[in-house]
Scaffold this motif. Structure first.
Motif, mmCIF file in Angstrom:
data_model
loop_
_atom_site.group_PDB
_atom_site.id
_atom_site.type_symbol
_atom_site.label_atom_id
_atom_site.label_comp_id
_atom_site.label_asym_id
_atom_site.label_seq_id
_atom_site.Cartn_x
_atom_site.Cartn_y
_atom_site.Cartn_z
ATOM 1 N N VAL A 20 89.532 79.375 78.197
ATOM 2 C CA VAL A 20 90.611 78.606 78.810
ATOM 3 C C VAL A 20 90.101 77.283 79.385
ATOM 4 O O VAL A 20 90.676 76.214 79.156
ATOM 5 C CB VAL A 20 91.320 79.443 79.892
ATOM 6 C CG1 VAL A 20 92.357 78.600 80.633
ATOM 7 C CG2 VAL A 20 91.987 80.679 79.276
ATOM 8 N N ASP A 53 90.983 75.911 71.235
ATOM 9 C CA ASP A 53 90.337 76.695 70.177
ATOM 10 C C ASP A 53 90.585 76.109 68.792
ATOM 11 O O ASP A 53 89.819 76.362 67.862
ATOM 12 C CB ASP A 53 90.853 78.144 70.201
ATOM 13 C CG ASP A 53 90.331 78.921 71.402
ATOM 14 O OD1 ASP A 53 89.529 78.343 72.180
ATOM 15 O OD2 ASP A 53 90.719 80.098 71.571
ATOM 16 N N ASP A 66 106.166 76.387 70.257
ATOM 17 C CA ASP A 66 105.346 77.602 70.161
ATOM 18 C C ASP A 66 106.179 78.705 69.547
ATOM 19 O O ASP A 66 107.375 78.837 69.830
ATOM 20 C CB ASP A 66 104.843 78.030 71.537
ATOM 21 C CG ASP A 66 103.646 78.981 71.428
ATOM 22 O OD1 ASP A 66 102.573 78.628 71.953
ATOM 23 O OD2 ASP A 66 103.790 80.066 70.817
ATOM 24 N N VAL A 99 105.854 76.233 63.733
ATOM 25 C CA VAL A 99 105.760 74.978 62.993
ATOM 26 C C VAL A 99 105.114 75.284 61.648
ATOM 27 O O VAL A 99 103.958 75.710 61.598
ATOM 28 C CB VAL A 99 104.933 73.939 63.768
ATOM 29 C CG1 VAL A 99 104.724 72.687 62.931
ATOM 30 C CG2 VAL A 99 105.621 73.593 65.084
ATOM 31 N N GLY A 107 100.180 80.654 75.647
ATOM 32 C CA GLY A 107 99.258 80.964 74.549
ATOM 33 C C GLY A 107 98.569 82.300 74.767
ATOM 34 O O GLY A 107 99.195 83.269 75.196
ATOM 35 N N MET A 108 97.291 82.323 74.496
ATOM 36 C CA MET A 108 96.537 83.580 74.589
ATOM 37 C C MET A 108 96.390 84.065 76.022
ATOM 38 O O MET A 108 96.068 85.223 76.247
ATOM 39 C CB MET A 108 95.173 83.416 73.944
ATOM 40 C CG MET A 108 95.268 83.394 72.434
ATOM 41 S SD MET A 108 93.662 83.613 71.696
ATOM 42 C CE MET A 108 94.137 83.903 69.995
ATOM 43 N N ARG A 122 94.159 92.280 84.214
ATOM 44 C CA ARG A 122 93.232 91.224 84.628
ATOM 45 C C ARG A 122 93.989 89.995 85.124
ATOM 46 O O ARG A 122 93.470 89.211 85.916
ATOM 47 C CB ARG A 122 92.320 90.814 83.468
ATOM 48 C CG ARG A 122 91.284 91.854 83.095
ATOM 49 C CD ARG A 122 90.075 91.213 82.455
ATOM 50 N NE ARG A 122 90.307 90.720 81.103
ATOM 51 C CZ ARG A 122 90.055 89.460 80.731
ATOM 52 N NH1 ARG A 122 89.589 88.582 81.599
ATOM 53 N NH2 ARG A 122 90.279 89.087 79.482
ATOM 54 N N THR A 163 90.069 84.927 85.562
ATOM 55 C CA THR A 163 89.657 85.171 84.174
ATOM 56 C C THR A 163 88.654 84.165 83.620
ATOM 57 O O THR A 163 88.270 84.280 82.450
ATOM 58 C CB THR A 163 90.890 85.112 83.242
ATOM 59 O OG1 THR A 163 91.403 83.779 83.284
ATOM 60 C CG2 THR A 163 91.969 86.076 83.670
ATOM 61 N N ALA A 172 95.491 74.313 76.276
ATOM 62 C CA ALA A 172 95.149 72.955 75.832
ATOM 63 C C ALA A 172 96.399 72.087 75.817
ATOM 64 O O ALA A 172 96.439 71.013 76.425
ATOM 65 C CB ALA A 172 94.495 73.007 74.452
ATOM 66 N N GLY A 227 101.832 74.391 69.685
ATOM 67 C CA GLY A 227 101.143 75.474 70.383
ATOM 68 C C GLY A 227 101.320 75.278 71.884
ATOM 69 O O GLY A 227 101.313 74.150 72.368
HETATM 70 C C1 LIG Z 1 91.407 89.254 73.960
HETATM 71 C C2 LIG Z 1 91.055 87.909 74.500
HETATM 72 C C3 LIG Z 1 90.729 87.783 75.817
HETATM 73 C C4 LIG Z 1 90.412 86.558 76.329
HETATM 74 N N1 LIG Z 1 90.062 86.491 77.624
HETATM 75 C C5 LIG Z 1 89.722 85.298 78.142
HETATM 76 C C6 LIG Z 1 89.360 85.193 79.490
HETATM 77 O O1 LIG Z 1 89.322 86.166 80.230
HETATM 78 N N2 LIG Z 1 89.026 83.980 79.967
HETATM 79 C C7 LIG Z 1 89.032 82.859 79.184
HETATM 80 O O2 LIG Z 1 88.731 81.790 79.674
HETATM 81 N N3 LIG Z 1 89.383 82.927 77.898
HETATM 82 C C8 LIG Z 1 89.723 84.125 77.343
HETATM 83 N N4 LIG Z 1 90.059 84.194 76.036
HETATM 84 C C9 LIG Z 1 90.079 82.965 75.223
HETATM 85 C C10 LIG Z 1 91.279 82.087 75.559
HETATM 86 O O3 LIG Z 1 92.447 82.856 75.619
HETATM 87 C C11 LIG Z 1 91.428 80.972 74.583
HETATM 88 O O4 LIG Z 1 90.202 80.325 74.403
HETATM 89 C C12 LIG Z 1 92.430 79.945 75.035
HETATM 90 O O5 LIG Z 1 93.651 80.526 75.324
HETATM 91 C C13 LIG Z 1 92.589 78.851 73.998
HETATM 92 O O6 LIG Z 1 93.612 77.994 74.368
HETATM 93 P P1 LIG Z 1 94.379 77.062 73.338
HETATM 94 O O7 LIG Z 1 95.291 76.235 74.126
HETATM 95 O O8 LIG Z 1 93.415 76.392 72.461
HETATM 96 O O9 LIG Z 1 95.187 78.028 72.381
HETATM 97 P P2 LIG Z 1 95.910 79.425 72.550
HETATM 98 O O10 LIG Z 1 95.842 79.928 73.917
HETATM 99 O O11 LIG Z 1 95.360 80.273 71.497
HETATM 100 O O12 LIG Z 1 97.393 79.054 72.274
HETATM 101 C C14 LIG Z 1 97.825 78.698 71.007
HETATM 102 C C15 LIG Z 1 99.317 78.875 70.903
HETATM 103 O O13 LIG Z 1 99.749 78.241 69.753
HETATM 104 C C16 LIG Z 1 100.757 79.015 69.127
HETATM 105 N N5 LIG Z 1 100.752 78.663 67.702
HETATM 106 C C17 LIG Z 1 99.745 78.758 66.842
HETATM 107 N N6 LIG Z 1 100.115 78.263 65.635
HETATM 108 C C18 LIG Z 1 101.395 77.844 65.776
HETATM 109 C C19 LIG Z 1 102.318 77.225 64.918
HETATM 110 N N7 LIG Z 1 101.991 76.909 63.682
HETATM 111 N N8 LIG Z 1 103.523 76.922 65.419
HETATM 112 C C20 LIG Z 1 103.861 77.208 66.674
HETATM 113 N N9 LIG Z 1 103.024 77.784 67.536
HETATM 114 C C21 LIG Z 1 101.793 78.095 67.094
HETATM 115 C C22 LIG Z 1 100.328 80.426 69.404
HETATM 116 O O14 LIG Z 1 101.440 81.285 69.386
HETATM 117 C C23 LIG Z 1 99.751 80.302 70.795
HETATM 118 O O15 LIG Z 1 100.713 80.567 71.766
HETATM 119 C C24 LIG Z 1 90.407 85.418 75.499
HETATM 120 C C25 LIG Z 1 90.731 85.537 74.165
HETATM 121 C C26 LIG Z 1 91.054 86.774 73.648
HETATM 122 C C27 LIG Z 1 91.390 86.887 72.226
#
Ligand SMILES: Cc1cc2nc3c(=O)[nH]c(=O)nc-3n(C[C@H](O)[C@H](O)[C@H](O)COP(=O)(O)OP(=O)(O)OC[C@H]3O[C@@H](n4cnc5c(N)ncnc54)[C@H](O)[C@@H]3O)c2cc1C
Ligand SMILES: Cc1ncc(C[n+]2csc(CCOP(=O)(O)OP(=O)(O)O)c2C)c(N)n1
Ligand code: SF4
Ligand code: SF4
Ligand code: SF4
Ligand SMILES: [Mg+2]
Lengths: 595, 350
Positions: free
Chosen positions: A399, A391, A138, A181, A145-146, A155, A60, A119, A115
């Motif tokens: 990712v 993010d 989380d 949180v 996460g996402m 995928r 991905t 990250a 989260g």
């Molecule tokens: C539809 C879609 C497809 C994607 N496909 C790809 C891909 O193919 N390849 C790629 O590299 N990237 C992809 N991305 C982007 C990627 O998923 C993100 O950039 C990445 O996951 C960001 O990681 P992160 O650790 O910052 O946060 P996230 O993965 O967004 O994780 C944040 C977590 O924090 C939790 N959270 C948020 N607020 C709180 C709170 N207040 N208390 C407790 N928990 C909380 C959420 O539930 C979530 O689980 C995609 C994004 C989307 C929307």
């Protein structure tokens, strides 16, 4: 021009285009060679150390490395770097025994991670082995996460994700799932030594002002919310006619998911011209391969509702005009509006950050767009023990960027907890080793095969469209993986020049297939020197390697741009003034080299 | 393990007038010792032919035996070639040239191949003014047979093992001049700036064009005390002029300063432009060329550049009044003109 300082670790690093472009600086050619040698476990571990989710990313990743790959400048297509990573993940042996083995001796420090995305998980992985007590919060039921809530199973199979998330959680992470949180203040009050915010960009953009939005609400969904609901199997079907609004990767995932949940006429409708769409080319291709039309230059005008039920949408046709600065304007063409029928509409037009749970009176500074002020290098916020990454730090990325942020935030947290200056970052680990084994023999495969990029096989469309969990891509088999790996030019095997050995016989200049080397009088101005090379060095992104003045008064100038790393210069050099040396560059992780 | 040249070339490689990049003029990868001067001369030939937009099939490469004589494999793979026996390249070149005057003949030889075993052939090719380029890749030794002193090794020049050469050398340039070769030049493998225009001019000259190129043997004759090493040649080379070859299409832009700049018109409308560095020397004057050479030798210098040219030379085909068409294009009618013509010839002899 001044003599190039090759002692600066960034000089040779930049030559390794893929690694340099990778946010986490994964040593790409090093693992590609291991794949060619069928040493999959080692290839996996190199990835794991650097990017934490090789199996996930091998399927991905946004692959910023590939557009940077030198092969793409030499011929048409870059090396299939990303899918090679998957070959390592698919074929690896036991890797767990090679990972840090707990329990780790506690160092008495407690960290909260808010989260559970890539990250936060990266911070957890880097800090747990150092003895930190890590608490991960989380709101979801599982980590990832996402990667879990957004990236569809066709995928990224859940098994692959679970495996790699668990490698981290098994390091003794205290998980607090299903825990939203709602107050940073509460977290700070709990006396963690540091807090990391990895909450992502969880809010999908809406079209709340568009006529009919409220009336049709039952059948209008926010893309990312809808995908999450599909991932957790709350949503199991969709109408026969579906419109997906948007031109990014989320739109591509929405339309392909719809196709698998009963959507028969699924259309992507996007405002911009096709070529300006944000989605990666391969994501667009995959959607089109599944017979999903993409209608470009259509701006949404209204949701059409009849008898209280959504029946479709009306669009205005536009045309893109670009001013002299390249800025785009979408101008209506004047053609009649277009009505498209729909049972459901998915809005996938972007994501926003949102921090409703951070009190604004804690001393954390936010900018005019509501984003916290975060240091680009240290990832520290204006509250000294609160760090951001992924993010949540600077808006939605991907990712691999989240992982890279996680590594750096972990370095900062470790420095912070040891009362060290956050700005004094540990320097990267580097190492140069000669690859010479004989007159025409190198420790790497120096031939440059002409094979075109191999295509990753896919499962039958009938199969993939009828089962949402059926992975579409099947991955390279071992033999194709080998052939694709051989396309790599080994850009980390550097051409290292030693002035005082050179007798200026010109042999290297004469033999170089891609005319990289020129012996010439030096010039004050870089552009003058670039112009007078054997083939003018017009790619300014790529450096010149300029030697010290040689005996005849000339200098050796090598344009790094299209060097094939074939080693012929070194083979034809009578004095070994050229040598091929493998350059290992590793970003230093938390705790390495700084205690 | 390599020894295969990759297929890829620089994507921005320029294209010449006949639509080729330099790649189309390259040869196989060299098997000579790394750093051999001969390889640089091959590269200069490739560059000259590319720049002159010669169609490779219009060139014939001929050579004898030696490392130098192996080089035609390493340039112009798309041209004709004949690797003959030791010292016999001029005979093969003569035969080929007489059979087909339309090709450009490129003879490549070594100092052993020319100044020892092939000396008898060499001098007669000059005497006949055979229309060809004759390059000697001169390293003062028999490279291929492991570095024995050749007839061009200077007296006192030190071998790799430390033995001084007891014999006086044959100076091929003086010899060619003495025999009134119509184009005589000397250069250094490490000076492509000079060598490339010389090769271009030699290819345009309608007669025997001789270029003696100092070409260090890195393996057997690049030691201290050798007079054919990179260092020695670099330190002792003295250039007669800065030379430019100007094809006929190009306007000559420089203003010619009397006495310093010389413009030599060639038969096909192209020009040689020489910026003279040596005084009292005129490349069109045989006596002054001889003098310049003798004086340079006396000073211990290696005189390089174009030394002598006779633009009005009479090549062999003109002397012999031979067929102006290649023999392989002659039809039966040309070869057997009929009994009436035979009558005429017979009666003319009565
Ligand atoms: C539809 C879609 C497809 C994607 N496909 C790809 C891909 O193919 N390849 C790629 O590299 N990237 C992809 N991305 C982007 C990627 O998923 C993100 O950039 C990445 O996951 C960001 O990681 P992160 O650790 O910052 O946060 P996230 O993965 O967004 O994780 C944040 C977590 O924090 C939790 N959270 C948020 N607020 C709180 C709170 N207040 N208390 C407790 N928990 C909380 C959420 O539930 C979530 O689980 C995609 C994004 C989307 C929307
Ligand atoms: C008839 C004959 N005699 C002797 C030899 C052995 N031989 C091969 S190459 C060579 C000398 C080559 O010297 P030179 O022409 O200077 O070429 P270099 O290798 O130095 O470039 C000799 C004597 C031979 N091949 N044939
Ligand atoms: S050719 Fe290989 S090493 Fe070079 S940039 Fe591409 S993947 Fe990286
Ligand atoms: S490795 Fe050397 S010979 Fe090969 S392309 Fe690079 S500079 Fe040229
Ligand atoms: S081949 Fe070696 S000695 Fe010859 S010019 Fe190149 S670096 Fe210098
Ligand atoms: Mg010789």
């Amino acid at each position: 021009m001044n003599t190039t300082d090759t002692n600066n670790p960034e000089y040779y690093h930049k030559v390794v285009d893929c690694q340099y472009a990778c946010p986490a600086h994964t040593p790409v050619p090093e693992y590609i060679r291991l794949i060619a040698a069928k040493r999959y476990t080692e290839a996996y571990m190199i990835n794991w150390e650097s990017n934490v989710f090789p199996g996930v990313l091998g399927r991905t990743c946004d692959r910023p490395c590939e557009p940077a790959c030198r092969r793409g400048r030499v011929e048409e297509e870059p090396v299939a770097i990303c899918r090679l990573k998957r070959v390592a993940a698919d074929n690896k042996g036991d890797v767990k025994s090679q990972m840090p083995q707990g329990p780790f001796k506690p160092n008495g420090k407690k960290i909260a991670l808010i989260g559970g995305g890539p990250a936060s998980l990266t911070v957890a992985r880097d800090l747990a082995p150092l003895g930190y007590e890590i608490h991960l919060f989380d709101e979801q039921i599982k980590g990832g996460g996402m990667m879990r809530t957004q990236i569809p199973a066709f995928r990224l199979p859940e098994t692959v994700l679970n495996e790699e998330v668990n490698y981290i959680l098994d390091l003794g992470i205290h998980t607090h799932f299903k825990t939203y949180v709602s107050s940073l203040k509460e977290v700070l009050d709990k006396e963690y030594d540091a807090v990391f915010v990895g909450t992502g960009a969880p809010k999908g953009r809406d079209l709340s002002k568009l006529p009919g939005r409220k009336e049709g609400d039952a059948n209008i969904h926010i893309g990312i919310e809808w995908l999450a609901s599909v991932a957790f199997e709350h949503t199991k079907s969709v109408g026969k006619k579906v419109i997906v609004l948007g031109g990014g990767n989320t739109a591509m995932d929405c339309c392909r998911t719809s196709k698998r949940l009963g959507g028969e006429e699924v259309k992507v409708v996007v405002r911009s011209p096709y070529k300006d769409m944000k989605a990666s080319p391969w994501e667009k291709e995959d959607a089109q391969h599944e017979d999903i039309p993409i209608l470009d230059n259509h701006t949404p005008k209204s949701f059409e509702v009849k008898d209280g039920k959504l029946i479709g949408m009306t669009f205005e046709k536009v045309e893109a005009h670009y001013d002299e600065n390249g800025k785009r304007k979408l101008i209506p063409t004047g053609e009649p509006d277009v009505f498209i029928e729909a049972d459901d509409v998915l809005i996938a037009i972007g994501q926003l950050n949102s921090f409703p749970w951070i009190e604004r009176d804690l001393g954390m500074e936010f900018d005019e767009w509501g984003m916290p002020k975060v240091d680009k290098v240290t990832f520290q916020s204006t509250i000294s023990n609160v760090f951001f990454g992924g993010d949540a730090a600077f808006g939605p990325e991907n990712v691999i960027t989240a992982v890279a942020h996680g590594h750096q935030a972990a370095v900062s947290i470790d420095l912070f907890c040891n009362n060290k200056k956050l700005t004094e970052r540990p320097s990267p680990f580097t190492n140069l080793t000669s690859q010479k084994m004989g007159i025409h023999e190198w420790a790497y495969d120096s031939e440059v095969p002409t094979d075109a990029r191999y295509i990753v096989p896919q499962a039958d469309k009938e199969k993939t469209l009828s089962n949402i969990k059926q992975e579409v891509e099947l991955g390279f088999d071992q033999n194709t993986g080998f052939a694709e790996a051989q396309r790599c030019l080994n850009c980390d095997v550097q051409t290292v020049f030693t002035e005082n050995k050179c007798i200026e016989c010109d042999a290297c200049m004469d033999v170089c297939p891609t005319s990289c080397i020129t012996f010439t009088e030096n010039e004050e101005q870089e552009d003058k020197l670039r112009e007078k090379l054997l083939v003018p060095a017009l790619n300014l992104q790529q450096d010149l390697l300029v030697s010290d003045t040689l005996k005849t008064g000339k200098v050796m100038v090598k344009d790094e741009d299209v060097c094939l790393h074939c080693g012929l210069c070194a083979e034809r050099c009578p004095t070994s003034a050229w040598d091929m040396q493998k350059y290992l560059y590793k970003v230093t992780k938390a705790g390495c080299g700084n205690h | 393990m390599t020894y295969i040249k990759p297929e890829f070339r620089h994507p921005n490689l320029p294209v010449n007038e006949v639509g080729f990049t330099k790649k189309e003029y390259e040869g196989r990868i060299s098997t000579l010792c790394a750093g051999c001067g001969h390889d640089s001369i091959s590269a200069a030939i490739v560059q000259a032919c590319y720049e002159m937009s010669i169609e490779p099939h219009r060139v014939a490469k001929l050579s004898g035996i030696g490392c130098s004589s192996k080089t035609p494999t390493y340039f112009l793979s798309n041209s004709h070639g004949f690797n003959s026996v030791h010292g016999r390249m001029p005979s093969v070149a003569t035969g080929a040239n007489l059979a087909n005057r339309d090709l450009i003949y490129f003879g490549v030889s070594g100092d052993g191949d020319t100044a020892s075993i092939g000396m008898g052939q060499f001098v007669h090719a000059i005497r006949r003014n055979l229309n060809m380029v004759y390059i000697v890749m001169n390293n003062g030794c028999y490279g291929l047979t492991k570095g024995q002193d050749s007839a061009t090794a200077d007296k006192g020049s030190m071998s790799k093992k430390g033995a001084p050469n007891p014999f006086a050398p044959i100076d091929l340039v003086s010899l060619a001049l003495e025999l009134e070769a119509s184009f005589v030049a000397q250069s250094f493998s490490g000076d492509k700036g000079q060598l490339i225009p010389l090769i271009k001019a030699a290819m345009h000259h309608p007669g025997f064009s001789f270029i003696n190129v100092m070409s260090p043997c890195v393996t057997f004759n690049n030691n201290k005390g050798s007079t054919k090493s990179y260092d020695f040649v670099r330190d002792h080379a003295s250039s007669t002029s800065v030379l430019d070859f100007i094809p006929k299409k190009e306007e000559i832009k420089v203003d010619y300063e009397e006495g310093i700049q010389v413009k030599v018109a060639m038969h096909d409308g192209s020009y040689l432009s020489l910026h003279k560095l040596a005084r009292d020397w005129n490349p069109l004057d045989w006596v002054s060329a001889n003098e310049a050479l003798i004086k340079a030798r006396d000073r211990g210098e290696i005189l390089t550049g174009l030394l002598y040219i006779n633009p009005k030379s009479n090549p062999l085909h003109d002397t012999l009044k031979s067929s102006d068409k290649p023999l392989n294009t002659l039809k039966e009618k040309d070869l057997c003109p009929g009994s009436k013509k035979l009558e005429e010839i017979n009666s003319s002899l009565r």
